[in-house]
Design a protein around this motif. Structure first.
Motif, PDB file in Angstrom:
ATOM      1  N   ASN A  97       0.826  -1.205   0.000  1.00 14.13           N
ATOM      2  CA  ASN A  97       0.000   0.000   0.000  1.00 14.13           C
ATOM      3  C   ASN A  97       0.860   1.255   0.000  1.00 14.13           C
ATOM      4  O   ASN A  97       0.548   2.230  -0.689  1.00 14.13           O
ATOM      5  CB  ASN A  97      -0.942   0.009   1.201  1.00 14.13           C
ATOM      6  CG  ASN A  97      -2.038  -1.019   1.078  1.00 14.13           C
ATOM      7  OD1 ASN A  97      -2.365  -1.467  -0.018  1.00 14.13           O
ATOM      8  ND2 ASN A  97      -2.610  -1.408   2.201  1.00 14.13           N
ATOM      9  N   LEU A  98       1.959   1.249   0.766  1.00 15.82           N
ATOM     10  CA  LEU A  98       2.856   2.396   0.797  1.00 15.82           C
ATOM     11  C   LEU A  98       3.519   2.619  -0.560  1.00 15.82           C
ATOM     12  O   LEU A  98       3.611   3.753  -1.042  1.00 15.82           O
ATOM     13  CB  LEU A  98       3.919   2.216   1.885  1.00 15.82           C
ATOM     14  CG  LEU A  98       4.933   3.342   2.027  1.00 15.82           C
ATOM     15  CD1 LEU A  98       4.237   4.654   2.375  1.00 15.82           C
ATOM     16  CD2 LEU A  98       5.958   2.995   3.081  1.00 15.82           C
ATOM     17  N   VAL A  99       3.944   1.547  -1.200  1.00 17.55           N
ATOM     18  CA  VAL A  99       4.562   1.651  -2.526  1.00 17.55           C
ATOM     19  C   VAL A  99       3.544   2.194  -3.531  1.00 17.55           C
ATOM     20  O   VAL A  99       3.864   3.064  -4.344  1.00 17.55           O
ATOM     21  CB  VAL A  99       5.130   0.283  -2.986  1.00 17.55           C
ATOM     22  CG1 VAL A  99       5.502   0.297  -4.453  1.00 17.55           C
ATOM     23  CG2 VAL A  99       6.337  -0.088  -2.140  1.00 17.55           C
ATOM     24  N   ALA A 100       2.306   1.716  -3.465  1.00 16.13           N
ATOM     25  CA  ALA A 100       1.274   2.199  -4.387  1.00 16.13           C
ATOM     26  C   ALA A 100       0.996   3.680  -4.159  1.00 16.13           C
ATOM     27  O   ALA A 100       0.830   4.447  -5.120  1.00 16.13           O
ATOM     28  CB  ALA A 100      -0.005   1.383  -4.205  1.00 16.13           C
ATOM     29  N   THR A 101       0.967   4.114  -2.904  1.00 16.82           N
ATOM     30  CA  THR A 101       0.745   5.528  -2.595  1.00 16.82           C
ATOM     31  C   THR A 101       1.875   6.389  -3.133  1.00 16.82           C
ATOM     32  O   THR A 101       1.636   7.439  -3.744  1.00 16.82           O
ATOM     33  CB  THR A 101       0.621   5.719  -1.072  1.00 16.82           C
ATOM     34  OG1 THR A 101      -0.442   4.907  -0.592  1.00 16.82           O
ATOM     35  CG2 THR A 101       0.365   7.174  -0.719  1.00 16.82           C
ATOM     36  N   LEU A 102       3.107   5.938  -2.916  1.00 19.21           N
ATOM     37  CA  LEU A 102       4.262   6.718  -3.383  1.00 19.21           C
ATOM     38  C   LEU A 102       4.295   6.793  -4.904  1.00 19.21           C
ATOM     39  O   LEU A 102       4.601   7.847  -5.470  1.00 19.21           O
ATOM     40  CB  LEU A 102       5.554   6.103  -2.843  1.00 19.21           C
ATOM     41  CG  LEU A 102       5.765   6.248  -1.337  1.00 19.21           C
ATOM     42  CD1 LEU A 102       6.955   5.428  -0.893  1.00 19.21           C
ATOM     43  CD2 LEU A 102       5.942   7.704  -0.961  1.00 19.21           C
ATOM     44  N   TYR A 147       6.674   9.226  -7.188  1.00 19.33           N
ATOM     45  CA  TYR A 147       7.980   8.762  -6.711  1.00 19.33           C
ATOM     46  C   TYR A 147       8.290   7.395  -7.297  1.00 19.33           C
ATOM     47  O   TYR A 147       7.397   6.588  -7.538  1.00 19.33           O
ATOM     48  CB  TYR A 147       8.000   8.681  -5.180  1.00 19.33           C
ATOM     49  CG  TYR A 147       7.898  10.023  -4.496  1.00 19.33           C
ATOM     50  CD1 TYR A 147       9.000  10.859  -4.409  1.00 19.33           C
ATOM     51  CD2 TYR A 147       6.695  10.457  -3.956  1.00 19.33           C
ATOM     52  CE1 TYR A 147       8.912  12.084  -3.788  1.00 19.33           C
ATOM     53  CE2 TYR A 147       6.593  11.690  -3.333  1.00 19.33           C
ATOM     54  CZ  TYR A 147       7.706  12.495  -3.257  1.00 19.33           C
ATOM     55  OH  TYR A 147       7.618  13.701  -2.641  1.00 19.33           O
ATOM     56  N   ARG A 148       9.588   7.121  -7.496  1.00 24.33           N
ATOM     57  CA  ARG A 148      10.015   5.810  -7.990  1.00 24.33           C
ATOM     58  C   ARG A 148      10.228   4.895  -6.796  1.00 24.33           C
ATOM     59  O   ARG A 148      11.348   4.688  -6.340  1.00 24.33           O
ATOM     60  CB  ARG A 148      11.290   5.934  -8.812  1.00 24.33           C
ATOM     61  CG  ARG A 148      11.072   6.627 -10.134  1.00 24.33           C
ATOM     62  CD  ARG A 148      12.283   6.577 -10.994  1.00 24.33           C
ATOM     63  NE  ARG A 148      13.439   7.147 -10.281  1.00 24.33           N
ATOM     64  CZ  ARG A 148      14.677   7.101 -10.707  1.00 24.33           C
ATOM     65  NH1 ARG A 148      14.942   6.522 -11.843  1.00 24.33           N
ATOM     66  NH2 ARG A 148      15.651   7.636 -10.012  1.00 24.33           N
ATOM     67  N   ALA A 149       9.154   4.364  -6.261  1.00 30.10           N
ATOM     68  CA  ALA A 149       9.204   3.499  -5.084  1.00 30.10           C
ATOM     69  C   ALA A 149       9.237   2.045  -5.523  1.00 30.10           C
ATOM     70  O   ALA A 149       8.698   1.683  -6.557  1.00 30.10           O
ATOM     71  CB  ALA A 149       7.989   3.753  -4.198  1.00 30.10           C
ATOM     72  N   VAL A 185      12.943   4.351  -2.175  1.00 29.94           N
ATOM     73  CA  VAL A 185      12.694   5.300  -3.248  1.00 29.94           C
ATOM     74  C   VAL A 185      14.020   5.542  -3.937  1.00 29.94           C
ATOM     75  O   VAL A 185      15.025   5.800  -3.300  1.00 29.94           O
ATOM     76  CB  VAL A 185      12.119   6.627  -2.709  1.00 29.94           C
ATOM     77  CG1 VAL A 185      11.977   7.635  -3.817  1.00 29.94           C
ATOM     78  CG2 VAL A 185      10.794   6.391  -2.031  1.00 29.94           C
ATOM     79  N   GLY A 186      14.032   5.490  -5.247  1.00 31.12           N
ATOM     80  CA  GLY A 186      15.269   5.691  -6.001  1.00 31.12           C
ATOM     81  C   GLY A 186      15.558   4.458  -6.806  1.00 31.12           C
ATOM     82  O   GLY A 186      14.684   3.628  -7.014  1.00 31.12           O
ATOM     83  N   SER A 230       6.567  14.144   5.282  1.00 22.19           N
ATOM     84  CA  SER A 230       5.243  14.751   5.439  1.00 22.19           C
ATOM     85  C   SER A 230       4.155  13.890   4.793  1.00 22.19           C
ATOM     86  O   SER A 230       3.033  13.845   5.276  1.00 22.19           O
ATOM     87  CB  SER A 230       5.231  16.161   4.840  1.00 22.19           C
ATOM     88  OG  SER A 230       5.392  16.095   3.433  1.00 22.19           O
ATOM     89  N   LEU A 231       4.480  13.181   3.710  1.00 19.00           N
ATOM     90  CA  LEU A 231       3.507  12.349   3.014  1.00 19.00           C
ATOM     91  C   LEU A 231       3.221  11.050   3.765  1.00 19.00           C
ATOM     92  O   LEU A 231       2.070  10.648   3.913  1.00 19.00           O
ATOM     93  CB  LEU A 231       3.997  12.030   1.596  1.00 19.00           C
ATOM     94  CG  LEU A 231       3.122  11.143   0.733  1.00 19.00           C
ATOM     95  CD1 LEU A 231       1.819  11.854   0.401  1.00 19.00           C
ATOM     96  CD2 LEU A 231       3.849  10.763  -0.540  1.00 19.00           C
TER      97      LEU A 231
END
Length: 180
Positions: free
Chosen positions: A117-122, A127-129, A146-147, A164-165
């Motif tokens: 879920n965090l990867v999908a949000t990023l 972002y390149r998560a 990320v990166g 913050s996100l």
């Protein structure tokens, strides 16, 4: 006592029922039964047991395609006729490649669904998560990163936005392509 009409009716019913039973067999002709030939699967494969007792041969020695001695390179400086040989050692990594890429590690999760879920949000935020390791299963530890990016400053500036996100303070680490 049966009347003649009843006898004829019973006889007609018998003939009709026999016709219904036997006439389709007559018109169908000779029946062809198809049976596929198959071979039973053996329980264990037969093999030559002499292979078990045969000695194992060592692999052949071959020459390496990499040069063993340092490579000599001649460089023509200032269009002069004098060439200066320089030794180039291919075994040492060149400078500048150790700090070539960076990543931000946001966290390590045991709950795989939370990590996905965090990867999908990023990713939805641009972002390149990624989730590492690639074939992680439920119950194993999964890292969210990320990166990678070659600009350390760019990733360092992203850490405040990511915090913050997501509410996670990420670590800025060197990217190792051999052991991501």
């Amino acid at each position: 006592m049966a009347t003649q009409f009843q006898n004829r009716l019973v006889g007609t019913l018998i003939l009709v029922s026999l016709g219904i039973i036997f006439i389709p067999d007559v018109f169908d002709g000779k029946k062809a039964h198809y049976q596929e030939n198959f071979e039973a699967i053996p329980l264990h494969e037969e093999f030559d047991e002499s292979v078990l007792n045969a000695p194992v041969e060592l692999p052949e020695e071959t020459e390496s395609f990499m040069p063993q001695d340092p490579v000599m390179v001649t460089v023509d400086t200032d269009n002069a006729d004098v060439a200066q040989p320089q030794a180039v050692d291919d075994t040492q990594p060149q400078e500048g490649y150790q700090d070539s890429a960076w990543i931000i590690r946001l966290g390590t999760f045991r709950n795989l669904e939370n990590a996905k879920n965090l990867v999908a949000t990023l990713r939805s935020k641009g972002y390149r998560a990624q989730l590492l390791p690639r074939g992680v299963k439920e119950g194993e530890l999964a890292r969210v990163e990320v990166g990678p990016d070659v600009s350390k400053d760019k990733l360092a500036s992203m850490t405040a936005d990511l915090e913050s996100l997501t509410g996670l303070k990420g670590q800025l680490l060197r990217f190792n392509p051999l052991n991501p």
